[in-house]
Design a protein around this motif. Structure first.
Motif, PDB file in Angstrom:
ATOM      1  N   ALA A   1      20.601 -65.858  -3.250  1.00 58.99           N
ATOM      2  CA  ALA A   1      20.863 -67.274  -2.793  1.00 58.99           C
ATOM      3  C   ALA A   1      19.857 -67.542  -1.646  1.00 58.99           C
ATOM      4  CB  ALA A   1      22.193 -67.377  -1.976  1.00 58.99           C
ATOM      5  N   ARG A   2      19.449 -66.552  -0.821  1.00 55.28           N
ATOM      6  CA  ARG A   2      18.409 -66.510   0.092  1.00 55.28           C
ATOM      7  C   ARG A   2      16.983 -67.035  -0.340  1.00 55.28           C
ATOM      8  NH1 ARG A   2      21.400 -62.600   2.693  1.00 55.28           N
ATOM      9  NH2 ARG A   2      20.093 -60.894   1.557  1.00 55.28           N
ATOM     10  N   TYR A   3      16.762 -66.258  -1.818  1.00 59.18           N
ATOM     11  CA  TYR A   3      15.580 -66.382  -2.412  1.00 59.18           C
ATOM     12  C   TYR A   3      15.407 -67.988  -2.748  1.00 59.18           C
ATOM     13  CZ  TYR A   3      12.028 -66.380  -5.955  1.00 59.18           C
ATOM     14  OH  TYR A   3      10.806 -66.687  -6.756  1.00 59.18           O
ATOM     15  N   LEU A   4      16.605 -68.254  -3.530  1.00 55.92           N
ATOM     16  CA  LEU A   4      16.595 -69.629  -4.050  1.00 55.92           C
ATOM     17  C   LEU A   4      16.482 -70.744  -3.253  1.00 55.92           C
ATOM     18  CD1 LEU A   4      19.033 -69.231  -6.883  1.00 55.92           C
ATOM     19  CD2 LEU A   4      16.572 -69.355  -7.187  1.00 55.92           C
ATOM     20  N   ARG A   5      16.977 -70.286  -1.945  1.00 51.49           N
ATOM     21  CA  ARG A   5      17.024 -71.376  -0.889  1.00 51.49           C
ATOM     22  C   ARG A   5      15.393 -71.460  -0.323  1.00 51.49           C
ATOM     23  NH1 ARG A   5      18.307 -75.642   2.240  1.00 51.49           N
ATOM     24  NH2 ARG A   5      18.067 -75.414   4.409  1.00 51.49           N
ATOM     25  N   ALA A   6      14.936 -70.319  -0.159  1.00 50.37           N
ATOM     26  CA  ALA A   6      13.611 -70.632   0.400  1.00 50.37           C
ATOM     27  C   ALA A   6      12.581 -70.941  -0.605  1.00 50.37           C
ATOM     28  CB  ALA A   6      13.125 -68.979   0.676  1.00 50.37           C
ATOM     29  N   LEU A   7      12.812 -70.980  -1.915  1.00 48.60           N
ATOM     30  CA  LEU A   7      12.038 -71.388  -3.118  1.00 48.60           C
ATOM     31  C   LEU A   7      12.096 -72.859  -2.882  1.00 48.60           C
ATOM     32  CD1 LEU A   7      10.200 -70.983  -5.494  1.00 48.60           C
ATOM     33  CD2 LEU A   7      12.395 -70.684  -6.838  1.00 48.60           C
ATOM     34  N   ALA A   8      13.469 -73.432  -2.849  1.00 49.17           N
ATOM     35  CA  ALA A   8      13.604 -74.813  -2.780  1.00 49.17           C
ATOM     36  C   ALA A   8      12.969 -75.504  -1.643  1.00 49.17           C
ATOM     37  CB  ALA A   8      15.080 -74.833  -2.750  1.00 49.17           C
ATOM     38  N   LEU A   9      13.072 -74.711  -0.496  1.00 48.53           N
ATOM     39  CA  LEU A   9      12.350 -75.301   0.722  1.00 48.53           C
ATOM     40  C   LEU A   9      10.771 -75.487   0.437  1.00 48.53           C
ATOM     41  CD1 LEU A   9      14.494 -73.654   3.561  1.00 48.53           C
ATOM     42  CD2 LEU A   9      14.392 -76.153   2.750  1.00 48.53           C
ATOM     43  N   ARG A  10      10.311 -74.437  -0.044  1.00 50.58           N
ATOM     44  CA  ARG A  10       8.759 -74.360  -0.152  1.00 50.58           C
ATOM     45  C   ARG A  10       8.231 -75.425  -1.335  1.00 50.58           C
ATOM     46  NH1 ARG A  10       9.758 -68.685  -0.686  1.00 50.58           N
ATOM     47  NH2 ARG A  10       9.405 -68.819  -2.882  1.00 50.58           N
ATOM     48  N   LYS A  11       9.346 -75.873  -2.216  1.00 50.07           N
ATOM     49  CA  LYS A  11       8.906 -77.004  -3.035  1.00 50.07           C
ATOM     50  C   LYS A  11       9.320 -78.265  -2.780  1.00 50.07           C
ATOM     51  CE  LYS A  11       8.540 -74.023  -6.902  1.00 50.07           C
ATOM     52  NZ  LYS A  11       7.419 -74.124  -7.813  1.00 50.07           N
ATOM     53  N   ASP A  12       9.987 -78.419  -1.470  1.00 51.56           N
ATOM     54  CA  ASP A  12      10.421 -79.773  -1.019  1.00 51.56           C
ATOM     55  C   ASP A  12       9.102 -80.532  -0.490  1.00 51.56           C
ATOM     56  OD1 ASP A  12      11.286 -82.052   0.317  1.00 51.56           O
ATOM     57  OD2 ASP A  12      12.813 -80.944   1.315  1.00 51.56           O
ATOM     58  N   PRO A  13       8.753 -81.645  -1.240  1.00 53.99           N
ATOM     59  CA  PRO A  13       7.401 -82.271  -0.772  1.00 53.99           C
ATOM     60  C   PRO A  13       7.513 -82.948   0.920  1.00 53.99           C
ATOM     61  CG  PRO A  13       8.524 -83.561  -2.618  1.00 53.99           C
ATOM     62  CD  PRO A  13       9.212 -82.303  -2.107  1.00 53.99           C
ATOM     63  N   GLN A  14       8.625 -83.298   1.158  1.00 54.39           N
ATOM     64  CA  GLN A  14       8.838 -83.795   2.440  1.00 54.39           C
ATOM     65  C   GLN A  14       8.727 -82.740   3.650  1.00 54.39           C
ATOM     66  OE1 GLN A  14      12.654 -85.859   3.147  1.00 54.39           O
ATOM     67  NE2 GLN A  14      12.055 -86.427   5.243  1.00 54.39           N
ATOM     68  N   ARG A  15       9.404 -81.769   3.214  1.00 52.40           N
ATOM     69  CA  ARG A  15       9.305 -80.366   4.160  1.00 52.40           C
ATOM     70  C   ARG A  15       7.971 -79.956   4.126  1.00 52.40           C
ATOM     71  NH1 ARG A  15      12.165 -76.189   6.472  1.00 52.40           N
ATOM     72  NH2 ARG A  15      11.046 -74.032   6.132  1.00 52.40           N
ATOM     73  N   ARG A  16       7.115 -80.250   3.054  1.00 52.62           N
ATOM     74  CA  ARG A  16       5.708 -79.772   2.973  1.00 52.62           C
ATOM     75  C   ARG A  16       4.758 -80.312   3.871  1.00 52.62           C
ATOM     76  NH1 ARG A  16       3.854 -79.373  -2.557  1.00 52.62           N
ATOM     77  NH2 ARG A  16       4.934 -77.370  -2.562  1.00 52.62           N
ATOM     78  N   THR A  17       5.207 -81.654   4.032  1.00 50.19           N
ATOM     79  CA  THR A  17       4.334 -82.653   4.928  1.00 50.19           C
ATOM     80  C   THR A  17       4.719 -82.351   6.316  1.00 50.19           C
ATOM     81  OG1 THR A  17       4.369 -84.391   3.277  1.00 50.19           O
ATOM     82  CG2 THR A  17       4.132 -85.108   5.286  1.00 50.19           C
ATOM     83  N   GLN A  18       6.030 -82.049   6.523  1.00 47.81           N
ATOM     84  CA  GLN A  18       6.327 -81.827   7.919  1.00 47.81           C
ATOM     85  C   GLN A  18       5.498 -80.427   8.380  1.00 47.81           C
ATOM     86  OE1 GLN A  18      10.658 -81.558   7.338  1.00 47.81           O
ATOM     87  NE2 GLN A  18      10.762 -83.644   7.922  1.00 47.81           N
ATOM     88  N   LEU A  19       5.676 -79.496   7.562  1.00 49.15           N
ATOM     89  CA  LEU A  19       4.947 -78.194   7.923  1.00 49.15           C
ATOM     90  C   LEU A  19       3.695 -78.293   8.123  1.00 49.15           C
ATOM     91  CD1 LEU A  19       6.810 -75.957   5.276  1.00 49.15           C
ATOM     92  CD2 LEU A  19       7.049 -76.091   7.701  1.00 49.15           C
ATOM     93  N   GLN A  20       2.948 -79.114   7.265  1.00 45.04           N
ATOM     94  CA  GLN A  20       1.394 -79.310   7.616  1.00 45.04           C
ATOM     95  C   GLN A  20       1.059 -79.874   8.821  1.00 45.04           C
ATOM     96  OE1 GLN A  20       0.493 -81.671   3.944  1.00 45.04           O
ATOM     97  NE2 GLN A  20      -0.043 -79.795   2.591  1.00 45.04           N
ATOM     98  N   ALA A  21       2.197 -80.832   9.085  1.00 43.32           N
ATOM     99  CA  ALA A  21       1.828 -81.752  10.433  1.00 43.32           C
ATOM    100  C   ALA A  21       2.048 -80.512  11.570  1.00 43.32           C
ATOM    101  CB  ALA A  21       2.871 -82.773  10.469  1.00 43.32           C
ATOM    102  N   ALA A  22       3.168 -79.685  11.376  1.00 44.89           N
ATOM    103  CA  ALA A  22       3.576 -78.926  12.454  1.00 44.89           C
ATOM    104  C   ALA A  22       2.349 -77.754  12.728  1.00 44.89           C
ATOM    105  CB  ALA A  22       4.805 -77.938  12.132  1.00 44.89           C
ATOM    106  N   GLN A  23       1.772 -77.276  11.490  1.00 42.32           N
ATOM    107  CA  GLN A  23       0.705 -76.223  11.618  1.00 42.32           C
ATOM    108  C   GLN A  23      -0.409 -76.816  12.520  1.00 42.32           C
ATOM    109  OE1 GLN A  23      -0.182 -75.647   7.538  1.00 42.32           O
ATOM    110  NE2 GLN A  23       1.346 -73.827   7.264  1.00 42.32           N
ATOM    111  N   GLN A  24      -0.554 -78.052  12.469  1.00 43.08           N
ATOM    112  CA  GLN A  24      -1.580 -78.715  13.430  1.00 43.08           C
ATOM    113  C   GLN A  24      -1.405 -78.971  14.813  1.00 43.08           C
ATOM    114  OE1 GLN A  24      -2.965 -82.089  11.074  1.00 43.08           O
ATOM    115  NE2 GLN A  24      -3.432 -80.979   9.249  1.00 43.08           N
ATOM    116  N   SER A  25      -0.078 -78.441  15.067  1.00 37.66           N
ATOM    117  CA  SER A  25       0.467 -78.963  16.458  1.00 37.66           C
ATOM    118  C   SER A  25      -0.034 -77.718  17.217  1.00 37.66           C
ATOM    119  CB  SER A  25       1.936 -78.740  16.467  1.00 37.66           C
ATOM    120  OG  SER A  25       2.364 -78.867  17.769  1.00 37.66           O
ATOM    121  N   PRO A  26      -0.320 -78.261  18.591  1.00 37.41           N
ATOM    122  CA  PRO A  26      -0.795 -77.254  19.738  1.00 37.41           C
ATOM    123  C   PRO A  26       0.292 -76.144  20.318  1.00 37.41           C
ATOM    124  CG  PRO A  26      -0.739 -79.291  20.651  1.00 37.41           C
ATOM    125  CD  PRO A  26      -0.519 -79.573  19.290  1.00 37.41           C
TER     126      PRO A  26
END
Length: 67
Positions: A22-47
């Motif tokens: 269940a943990r693995y599938l949840r993490a997999l689903a989160l990695r493939k979520d395009p909205q979350r990917r956009t949020q992560l990319q923005a957060a990575q650029q945050s100071p």
């Protein structure tokens, strides 16, 4: 292997194995979520984050907690 086959085989797993899956599938689903990917990319650029490694560690901890 189809989703139906995975579900059928999951019935035979122990509680620990089901929890791990269940943990693995949840993490997999989160990695493939395009909205979350956009949020992560923005957060990575945050100071607010000092390093990429610290950022990824925080995300992994969050994902493992099932949030």
């Amino acid at each position: 292997m189809s989703v139906t086959e995975i579900k059928a085989q999951a019935d035979g797993l122990s509680f620990e194995d089901i929890s791990d899956l269940a943990r693995y599938l949840r993490a997999l689903a989160l990695r493939k979520d395009p909205q979350r990917r956009t949020q992560l990319q923005a957060a990575q650029q945050s100071p607010d984050w000092l390093t990429q490694a610290e950022f990824e560690q925080a995300l992994n901890q969050r994902d493992q907690a099932g949030r």
